[in-house]
Design a protein around this motif. Structure first.
Motif, PDB file in Angstrom:
ATOM      1  N   TYR A  21      20.327  51.143  50.182  1.00 48.85           N
ATOM      2  CA  TYR A  21      20.811  51.732  48.935  1.00 48.85           C
ATOM      3  C   TYR A  21      22.174  52.389  49.139  1.00 48.85           C
ATOM      4  CZ  TYR A  21      16.479  51.209  46.205  1.00 48.85           C
ATOM      5  OH  TYR A  21      15.421  50.717  45.488  1.00 48.85           O
ATOM      6  N   ILE A  22      22.318  53.107  50.246  1.00 47.26           N
ATOM      7  CA  ILE A  22      23.587  53.782  50.531  1.00 47.26           C
ATOM      8  C   ILE A  22      24.721  52.774  50.657  1.00 47.26           C
ATOM      9  CG2 ILE A  22      24.825  55.146  52.272  1.00 47.26           C
ATOM     10  CD1 ILE A  22      22.203  56.623  52.809  1.00 47.26           C
ATOM     11  N   VAL A  23      24.446  51.657  51.335  1.00 48.56           N
ATOM     12  CA  VAL A  23      25.464  50.617  51.505  1.00 48.56           C
ATOM     13  C   VAL A  23      25.915  50.087  50.144  1.00 48.56           C
ATOM     14  CG1 VAL A  23      25.934  48.321  52.450  1.00 48.56           C
ATOM     15  CG2 VAL A  23      24.582  49.950  53.766  1.00 48.56           C
ATOM     16  N   VAL A  24      24.962  49.774  49.286  1.00 47.65           N
ATOM     17  CA  VAL A  24      25.301  49.211  47.976  1.00 47.65           C
ATOM     18  C   VAL A  24      26.033  50.232  47.111  1.00 47.65           C
ATOM     19  CG1 VAL A  24      24.349  48.266  45.844  1.00 47.65           C
ATOM     20  CG2 VAL A  24      23.384  47.584  48.036  1.00 47.65           C
ATOM     21  N   ILE A  25      25.583  51.481  47.123  1.00 43.64           N
ATOM     22  CA  ILE A  25      26.214  52.509  46.289  1.00 43.64           C
ATOM     23  C   ILE A  25      27.652  52.765  46.740  1.00 43.64           C
ATOM     24  CG2 ILE A  25      26.160  54.976  45.725  1.00 43.64           C
ATOM     25  CD1 ILE A  25      23.064  54.706  45.755  1.00 43.64           C
ATOM     26  N   VAL A  26      27.867  52.821  48.060  1.00 45.18           N
ATOM     27  CA  VAL A  26      29.237  52.997  48.568  1.00 45.18           C
ATOM     28  C   VAL A  26      30.116  51.831  48.117  1.00 45.18           C
ATOM     29  CG1 VAL A  26      30.656  53.072  50.649  1.00 45.18           C
ATOM     30  CG2 VAL A  26      28.554  54.405  50.527  1.00 45.18           C
ATOM     31  N   TYR A  27      29.566  50.623  48.221  1.00 46.51           N
ATOM     32  CA  TYR A  27      30.332  49.449  47.782  1.00 46.51           C
ATOM     33  C   TYR A  27      30.620  49.509  46.283  1.00 46.51           C
ATOM     34  CZ  TYR A  27      31.357  44.758  46.207  1.00 46.51           C
ATOM     35  OH  TYR A  27      31.936  43.686  45.587  1.00 46.51           O
ATOM     36  N   GLU A  28      29.613  49.843  45.483  1.00 46.85           N
ATOM     37  CA  GLU A  28      29.773  49.880  44.034  1.00 46.85           C
ATOM     38  C   GLU A  28      30.819  50.914  43.618  1.00 46.85           C
ATOM     39  OE1 GLU A  28      28.555  48.075  41.627  1.00 46.85           O
ATOM     40  OE2 GLU A  28      27.303  46.798  42.860  1.00 46.85           O
ATOM     41  N   VAL A  29      30.775  52.067  44.247  1.00 46.87           N
ATOM     42  CA  VAL A  29      31.757  53.105  43.924  1.00 46.87           C
ATOM     43  C   VAL A  29      33.164  52.640  44.286  1.00 46.87           C
ATOM     44  CG1 VAL A  29      32.536  55.436  44.522  1.00 46.87           C
ATOM     45  CG2 VAL A  29      30.108  54.999  44.125  1.00 46.87           C
ATOM     46  N   TRP A  30      33.299  52.076  45.474  1.00 49.82           N
ATOM     47  CA  TRP A  30      34.614  51.627  45.934  1.00 49.82           C
ATOM     48  C   TRP A  30      35.169  50.508  45.059  1.00 49.82           C
ATOM     49  CZ3 TRP A  30      35.730  46.799  48.379  1.00 49.82           C
ATOM     50  CH2 TRP A  30      37.038  46.699  48.868  1.00 49.82           C
ATOM     51  N   SER A  31      34.346  49.520  44.739  1.00 52.65           N
ATOM     52  CA  SER A  31      34.833  48.384  43.958  1.00 52.65           C
ATOM     53  C   SER A  31      35.043  48.737  42.487  1.00 52.65           C
ATOM     54  CB  SER A  31      33.843  47.216  44.059  1.00 52.65           C
ATOM     55  OG  SER A  31      32.586  47.574  43.505  1.00 52.65           O
ATOM     56  N   GLY A  32      34.353  49.779  41.999  1.00 52.57           N
ATOM     57  CA  GLY A  32      34.490  50.144  40.596  1.00 52.57           C
ATOM     58  C   GLY A  32      35.642  51.087  40.303  1.00 52.57           C
ATOM     59  N   LEU A  33      36.215  51.683  41.347  1.00 51.93           N
ATOM     60  CA  LEU A  33      37.295  52.650  41.140  1.00 51.93           C
ATOM     61  C   LEU A  33      38.552  52.072  40.500  1.00 51.93           C
ATOM     62  CD1 LEU A  33      37.197  54.923  44.331  1.00 51.93           C
ATOM     63  CD2 LEU A  33      36.750  55.592  41.968  1.00 51.93           C
ATOM     64  N   PRO A  34      39.063  50.901  40.931  1.00 55.36           N
ATOM     65  CA  PRO A  34      40.361  50.438  40.420  1.00 55.36           C
ATOM     66  C   PRO A  34      40.454  50.364  38.900  1.00 55.36           C
ATOM     67  CG  PRO A  34      39.674  49.101  42.287  1.00 55.36           C
ATOM     68  CD  PRO A  34      38.527  49.982  41.946  1.00 55.36           C
ATOM     69  N   PHE A  35      39.497  49.706  38.270  1.00 59.56           N
ATOM     70  CA  PHE A  35      39.555  49.556  36.821  1.00 59.56           C
ATOM     71  C   PHE A  35      39.450  50.910  36.122  1.00 59.56           C
ATOM     72  CE2 PHE A  35      37.403  48.820  32.704  1.00 59.56           C
ATOM     73  CZ  PHE A  35      38.385  48.047  32.098  1.00 59.56           C
ATOM     74  N   LYS A  36      38.571  51.767  36.618  1.00 66.17           N
ATOM     75  CA  LYS A  36      38.401  53.087  36.004  1.00 66.17           C
ATOM     76  C   LYS A  36      39.663  53.929  36.156  1.00 66.17           C
ATOM     77  CE  LYS A  36      33.343  53.433  36.516  1.00 66.17           C
ATOM     78  NZ  LYS A  36      33.064  52.069  36.945  1.00 66.17           N
ATOM     79  N   ILE A  37      40.296  53.853  37.322  1.00 64.70           N
ATOM     80  CA  ILE A  37      41.539  54.597  37.533  1.00 64.70           C
ATOM     81  C   ILE A  37      42.626  54.103  36.582  1.00 64.70           C
ATOM     82  CG2 ILE A  37      43.422  54.991  39.179  1.00 64.70           C
ATOM     83  CD1 ILE A  37      41.321  55.023  41.401  1.00 64.70           C
ATOM     84  N   LEU A  38      42.710  52.799  36.400  1.00 62.99           N
ATOM     85  CA  LEU A  38      43.722  52.226  35.500  1.00 62.99           C
ATOM     86  C   LEU A  38      43.540  52.743  34.079  1.00 62.99           C
ATOM     87  CD1 LEU A  38      46.014  50.140  35.044  1.00 62.99           C
ATOM     88  CD2 LEU A  38      44.224  48.464  34.535  1.00 62.99           C
ATOM     89  N   ILE A  39      42.298  52.736  33.590  1.00 59.64           N
ATOM     90  CA  ILE A  39      42.027  53.192  32.222  1.00 59.64           C
ATOM     91  C   ILE A  39      42.301  54.684  32.075  1.00 59.64           C
ATOM     92  CG2 ILE A  39      40.234  53.485  30.477  1.00 59.64           C
ATOM     93  CD1 ILE A  39      41.112  50.597  30.823  1.00 59.64           C
ATOM     94  N   LEU A  40      41.801  55.491  33.002  1.00 58.56           N
ATOM     95  CA  LEU A  40      41.943  56.941  32.895  1.00 58.56           C
ATOM     96  C   LEU A  40      43.388  57.385  33.124  1.00 58.56           C
ATOM     97  CD1 LEU A  40      38.698  58.144  34.709  1.00 58.56           C
ATOM     98  CD2 LEU A  40      39.124  57.951  32.263  1.00 58.56           C
ATOM     99  N   PHE A  41      44.073  56.727  34.039  1.00 54.72           N
ATOM    100  CA  PHE A  41      45.479  57.085  34.289  1.00 54.72           C
ATOM    101  C   PHE A  41      46.333  56.800  33.055  1.00 54.72           C
ATOM    102  CE2 PHE A  41      49.783  56.169  35.828  1.00 54.72           C
ATOM    103  CZ  PHE A  41      50.039  57.337  36.544  1.00 54.72           C
ATOM    104  N   SER A  42      46.062  55.679  32.389  1.00 49.47           N
ATOM    105  CA  SER A  42      46.789  55.359  31.151  1.00 49.47           C
ATOM    106  C   SER A  42      46.472  56.379  30.062  1.00 49.47           C
ATOM    107  CB  SER A  42      46.421  53.951  30.668  1.00 49.47           C
ATOM    108  OG  SER A  42      46.737  52.986  31.652  1.00 49.47           O
TER     109      SER A  42
END
Length: 351
Positions: free
Chosen positions: A214-235
């Motif tokens: 579970y920890i492996v998947v959650i770390v991966y999900e958080v890491w891979s999900g950051l770019p799009f969220k950062i783009l939206i929130l930064f804009s």
């Protein structure tokens, strides 16, 4: 002129124009009606594609989920009823492997831990980037790279960080070629994160909680999900009126107060959007799990997701169970989305 007594000059003029205007024929009225609806012509291609690839599969899945022992190849089935749903929920499909309860719990854990966590981290990183003018573009490019990479390939590469090579005996004796992996080396631990001996908790006979995986998947999900969220929130941060920050500075507000009392409420529509789409995407997770744990999705599907569960029974040719599972997944996603909308609606500020 008595009928125009209580009317304004503009009203009188309009009535006279209408009274003196030509009478339209039925054919002309029909042509004008068609021209006024010409916008539908541009929507026909999109509607046709949605009808074939979206609406028809949903309707077919709903109907076929009630066909007991349904065969997609021949279209035959034994009877109508709820037996597919009962067997799926009980895990009594007679095929072994993927369990509906196990896959559902896995999917819910991945979704409701990784989505809020990645959204919070994206907010903090976006606020930090917004204050670092000199290297904004460079950091934006670096942080956005994971979003451009194939999920299956990312999962496979990500798995190498946690992979343990060698048997237990080889690892204990330090035999050549054996290694506890990069993450264990950094953390100073000896955990089989993704392998057969990965630690887990057993909850009854039908449910296992492989917490290390579970920890492996959650770390991966958080890491891979950051770019799009950062783009939206930064804009979104760029559109906030600076006067709010100036007023907060005059009042002596702390950074945390500014973040939670000004920044977060002002971009709450974007945060709500990311939560809704993140939950919907998390409930459909599949490719990354296959990339990390292989097509069997762990040992005996202990890391299976809901989409992986559906693919499993489609592969076995038992599409009745797949249809029943997909219908329940659809209902679960709609229910979760509805709750999320009700909660975020009260906390969303629209400028």
């Amino acid at each position: 002129m008595a009928e125009f007594k209580n009317q304004t000059p503009k009203d009188v003029q309009a009535d006279l124009v209408i009274a003196d205007g030509p009478t339209l024929t039925k054919g002309e009225k029909a042509r004008r009606a068609l021209r006024s609806q010409s916008g539908w012509l541009f929507m026909i291609p999109a509607l046709a594609l949605m009808a074939v690839f979206t609406f028809y599969p949903i309707i077919a899945a709903f109907i076929n989920s009630f066909k007991v022992n349904y065969s997609a190849m021949t279209g035959s089935f034994d009877k109508w009823g709820f037996e597919n749903f009962i067997r799926v929920l009980k895990g009594d499909t007679g095929t072994g492997g993927a369990s509906f309860v196990q896959c559902l719990v896995n999917t819910l854990v991945f979704t409701f831990v990784s989505v809020p966590l990645s959204t919070l981290l994206a907010l903090l990183i976006s606020v930090a980037l917004n204050s670092i003018k000199a290297v904004q573009k460079a950091y934006q490019t670096i942080l956005f790279l994971p979003y451009l990479t194939n999920a299956l390939a990312m999962g496979a590469v990500f798995a190498t960080f946690f992979s343990v090579i060698g048997t237990k005996t080889q690892l204990e004796t330090g035999a050549d070629g054996s290694t506890w992996g990069l993450v264990n080396l950094i953390l100073g631990t000896k955990i089989d994160w993704t392998g057969i001996t990965s630690p887990h908790w057993e909850i009854g006979e039908a449910l296992s909680i492989p917490w290390a995986k579970y920890i492996v998947v959650i770390v991966y999900e958080v890491w891979s999900g950051l770019p799009f969220k950062i783009l939206i929130l930064f804009s979104a941060l760029q559109s906030i009126n600076k006067q709010y920050y100036d007023a907060a500075k005059v009042d002596g507000a702390s950074r945390s107060t500014v973040l939670w009392k000004i920044t977060a409420p002002m971009i709450s529509p974007q945060i709500s959007y990311l939560l809704v789409t993140g939950i919907m995407g998390g409930m459909k997770q599949y490719s990354a799990i296959v990339g990390i744990f292989g097509v069997e999705m762990g040992m005996d599907y202990d890391m299976g997701t809901m989409v992986g569960y559906l693919y499993r029974y489609i592969e076995l040719g038992q599409t009745g169970y797949a249809f029943a599972g997909s219908l329940m997944l659809f209902i679960i996603i709609m229910f979760i989305t509805w709750i999320n909308n009700m909660v975020t609606k009260k906390r969303t500020t629209y400028k």
